[in-house]
Write a protein that holds these residues in place. Structure first.
Motif, PDB file in Angstrom:
ATOM      1  N   HIS A   1     -44.878  30.284  19.843  1.00  0.00           N
ATOM      2  CA  HIS A   1     -44.949  29.151  18.914  1.00  0.00           C
ATOM      3  C   HIS A   1     -46.345  29.026  18.342  1.00  0.00           C
ATOM      4  CE1 HIS A   1     -40.978  27.359  19.798  1.00  0.00           C
ATOM      5  NE2 HIS A   1     -41.116  28.123  20.845  1.00  0.00           N
TER       6      HIS A   1
ATOM      7  N   LEU B   1     -46.248  27.124  24.547  1.00  0.00           N
ATOM      8  CA  LEU B   1     -44.973  27.824  24.501  1.00  0.00           C
ATOM      9  C   LEU B   1     -45.214  29.149  23.789  1.00  0.00           C
ATOM     10  CD1 LEU B   1     -42.421  25.052  23.470  1.00  0.00           C
ATOM     11  CD2 LEU B   1     -42.615  26.202  25.666  1.00  0.00           C
ATOM     12  N   PRO B   2     -45.216  30.252  24.537  1.00  0.00           N
ATOM     13  CA  PRO B   2     -45.477  31.536  23.893  1.00  0.00           C
ATOM     14  C   PRO B   2     -44.494  31.751  22.736  1.00  0.00           C
ATOM     15  CG  PRO B   2     -45.418  31.797  26.270  1.00  0.00           C
ATOM     16  CD  PRO B   2     -44.983  30.396  25.979  1.00  0.00           C
TER      17      PRO B   2
ATOM     18  N   ARG C   1     -47.867  33.749  32.762  1.00  0.00           N
ATOM     19  CA  ARG C   1     -46.541  33.487  32.211  1.00  0.00           C
ATOM     20  C   ARG C   1     -46.132  34.472  31.129  1.00  0.00           C
ATOM     21  NH1 ARG C   1     -44.488  28.808  33.914  1.00  0.00           N
ATOM     22  NH2 ARG C   1     -45.967  27.107  34.071  1.00  0.00           N
TER      23      ARG C   1
ATOM     24  N   GLU D   1     -33.588  27.771  24.642  1.00  0.00           N
ATOM     25  CA  GLU D   1     -34.916  28.393  24.626  1.00  0.00           C
ATOM     26  C   GLU D   1     -35.290  28.939  26.008  1.00  0.00           C
ATOM     27  OE1 GLU D   1     -37.789  26.701  22.258  1.00  0.00           O
ATOM     28  OE2 GLU D   1     -39.246  28.183  22.950  1.00  0.00           O
TER      29      GLU D   1
ATOM     30  N   ALA E   1     -35.783  37.533  28.428  1.00  0.00           N
ATOM     31  CA  ALA E   1     -36.537  38.376  27.481  1.00  0.00           C
ATOM     32  C   ALA E   1     -36.785  39.787  28.019  1.00  0.00           C
ATOM     33  CB  ALA E   1     -37.870  37.710  27.133  1.00  0.00           C
TER      34      ALA E   1
ATOM     35  N   GLU F   1     -42.206  37.559  22.805  1.00  0.00           N
ATOM     36  CA  GLU F   1     -42.581  37.894  24.180  1.00  0.00           C
ATOM     37  C   GLU F   1     -42.428  39.389  24.378  1.00  0.00           C
ATOM     38  OE1 GLU F   1     -38.893  36.963  23.249  1.00  0.00           O
ATOM     39  OE2 GLU F   1     -39.511  35.207  24.399  1.00  0.00           O
TER      40      GLU F   1
ATOM     41  N   ARG G   1     -44.009  39.910  18.314  1.00  0.00           N
ATOM     42  CA  ARG G   1     -42.746  39.355  18.789  1.00  0.00           C
ATOM     43  C   ARG G   1     -43.036  38.027  19.494  1.00  0.00           C
ATOM     44  NH1 ARG G   1     -40.248  42.792  22.867  1.00  0.00           N
ATOM     45  NH2 ARG G   1     -38.273  42.008  22.094  1.00  0.00           N
TER      46      ARG G   1
ATOM     47  N   PHE H   1     -35.982  32.869  26.910  1.00  0.00           N
ATOM     48  CA  PHE H   1     -37.259  33.243  27.513  1.00  0.00           C
ATOM     49  C   PHE H   1     -37.030  33.966  28.842  1.00  0.00           C
ATOM     50  CE2 PHE H   1     -41.443  32.238  29.497  1.00  0.00           C
ATOM     51  CZ  PHE H   1     -42.232  32.851  28.545  1.00  0.00           C
TER      52      PHE H   1
END
Ligand SMILES: Cc1cc2nc3c(=O)[nH]c(=O)nc-3n(C[C@H](O)[C@H](O)[C@H](O)COP(=O)(O)OP(=O)(O)OC[C@H]3O[C@@H](n4cnc5c(N)ncnc54)[C@H](O)[C@@H]3O)c2cc1C
Ligand code: FES
Ligand code: FES
Lengths: 160, 298
Positions: B298, B295-296, B97, A126, A133, B189, B187, A130
């Protein structure tokens, strides 16, 4: 026309001086003035990550940095990753894991992975997804890239 | 790109005099993550860029008796690593973030996010929730403008020619307080908010009653909004779902979103209410000291 100016930066450990106009991006200067064509141009608007380089240790998209902003900075590009004729762990893992097809995204992914493993030597899947990305790949579907990053991380952990 | 000059002042005085000398034809350059692309597209054609990243006042990231000072040029990557911001101004960390990816966060500043004045800017609702005040310097001196009054339309704000945003200043956070920002995107992110909501709450000692709340909304009007009434009606009320639903209803009433490829007007109004409730719940959990990690995706 705005005057050209001399910019001095340390690129891959060597002090480099070049002449540029304010309107030239770091990406343009790397590729067109300094002939360092390893850094790729995909979108030129910050979305694809193909032009990722490390600027003072932080990953940036060089298409959104003016070359003049790089004066006095330290830059690392894909050309500075291999140690002599030896590929580093990340490059080797991408090659062995077939984490590329056309390859246009690869230098950007490798630079971003170098930054990731510097900040977090043992990332989870994960965390890898991230962190990466901001890098797009039209060919691989990403899974093999993620596996290659994991493999490179494990190899580095085992040897340090 | 068109032809322009580039200046890199090292003091605020020098920067203001350069802005004055270019007489309205210069633009400040922070991280460039909005501006350079807009110049490439020809949307802005300034005669000069004044790079503000070397000016000490715009690089401050520290707290004193007045609260927290975030210099206009401080990039997101510094904000997310600052310990005090992580403890007390968490909505700001949540925002920083998710602005772009890691590469963008290396450069993008909260000052640039605000001065670009996009309706969907991800940090602005958090700045509003945390009661940020803009410190603006110009030829006539320094003035202070609350963040919720800074943007005046899409891409428009209160800055006059020759003025620079120096910092955003936040009052100290009271005890038993917490904050959160989240957005909805299709999406996980790297996308633009369909709706974004930031909220900050202060509870009483028991942790059950809300003393005060502030809610900021993004992507639902021509400018980011302060949902003043939605926050005010929570004061003195129990911190529970019934009250969060009332606040959501009040927030829904003040939005005026557009329909575009990211969502219809009706959808955005609905999502505003959903997010206000989720964000309040999370801000309350944080105010109670419960662990809540965003948590982006989620
Ligand atoms: C790939 C990508 C993804 C993105 N994702 C997001 C996202 O998820 N969420 C989001 O909100 N934004 C996103 N953005 C937009 C952008 O990154 C942010 O708005 C960023 O915070 C802008 O900050 P900057 O420092 O780069 O500003 P700059 O581009 O340097 O400046 C922006 C504007 O503000 C003005 N300005 C800058 N500093 C000052 C100052 N001190 N005083 C007065 N005016 C000033 C400039 O003249 C310019 O008009 C994204 C951009 C890219 C390229
Ligand atoms: S070329 Fe720079 S991000 Fe795509
Ligand atoms: S290998 Fe072709 S874009 Fe990634």
């Amino acid at each position: 026309m705005a005057k050209k100016r001399v910019v001095s930066a340390t690129i891959n450990g060597e002090v480099v001086e070049f002449l540029c106009e304010p309107r030239q991006t770091l990406l343009e200067v790397l590729r067109d003035t300094l002939d360092m064509t390893g850094t790729k141009e995909g979108c030129s608007n910050g979305n694809c990550g193909a032009c990722t380089v490390l600027l003072d240790g932080r990953p940036v998209v060089s298409c959104l940095v003016l070359a003049m902003e790089a004066d006095g900075s330290e830059i690392r590009t894909i050309e500075g990753v291999a140690r002599g004729s030896h590929l580093d762990e990340v490059q080797q893992a991408f090659l062995e894991g077939a984490a590329l097809q056309c390859g246009i995204c690869t230098p950007g992914f490798i630079m971003q992975t170098e930054a990731l493993l510097q900040a977090n030597p043992n990332p989870t899947e994960e965390e890898i997804r991230f962190y990466l990305a901001g890098n797009l790949c039209r060919c691989t579907g990403y899974d093999k890239i993620v596996r290659a990053v994991q493999a490179a991380a494990q190899k580095r952990l085992a040897t340090t | 790109m068109h032809d322009f000059d580039y200046e890199r002042p090292v003091s605020l005085v020098e920067a203001l005099s350069l802005m004055a000398r270019h007489n309205g034809h210069a633009r400040p350059l922070a991280g460039g993550t909005d501006l350079i692309d807009q110049m490439r597209l020809g949307r802005h054609q300034p005669g000069a860029l004044i790079d503000v990243k070397r000016i000490a006042e715009l690089n401050v990231l520290a707290a004193d008796a007045d609260g927290l000072h975030v210099g206009a040029a401080v990039p997101c990557c510094r904000i997310v690593e600052q310990p005090l911001v992580n403890q007390q101004y968490t909505a700001l960390v949540d925002s920083c973030r998710i602005i772009g990816g890691i590469q963008i966060q290396s450069r993008a500043s909260v000052g640039g996010n605000l001065c670009n004045s996009g309706p969907a800017a991800d940090s602005t609702p958090s700045l509003i929730a945390l009661q940020g005040v803009c410190v603006i310097a110009g030829p006539a001196g320094t003035r202070r403008v609350p963040v919720e009054r800074f943007c005046t339309g899409p891409g428009q704000n209160v800055l006059q020619p020759g003025e620079l945003l120096v910092e955003i200043c936040f009052p100290p956070r009271p005890p038993h307080s917490g904050s959160h920002y989240r957005r909805l995107i299709p999406r996980n992110e790297m996308d633009i908010a369909v709706v974004g909501v930031g909220a900050a709450v202060e509870l009483d000692e028991s942790g059950r009653t809300i003393r005060a709340a502030r809610i900021g909304l993004g992507a639902v009007a021509p400018t980011p909004l302060w949902a003043e009434e939605a926050g005010a009606l929570l004061a003195g009320q129990p911190a529970d779902d019934v009250q969060f639903a009332r606040a959501a209803e009040a927030a829904r009433k003040i939005v005026s979103p557009i329909t575009d490829m990211r969502g219809t007007r009706e959808y955005r109004i609905h999502v505003t209410g959903v997010l206000v409730q989720r964000v309040l719940r999370a801000a309350v959990a944080r105010a109670r000291g419960e662990a809540f990690t965003y948590l982006p995706g989620h």
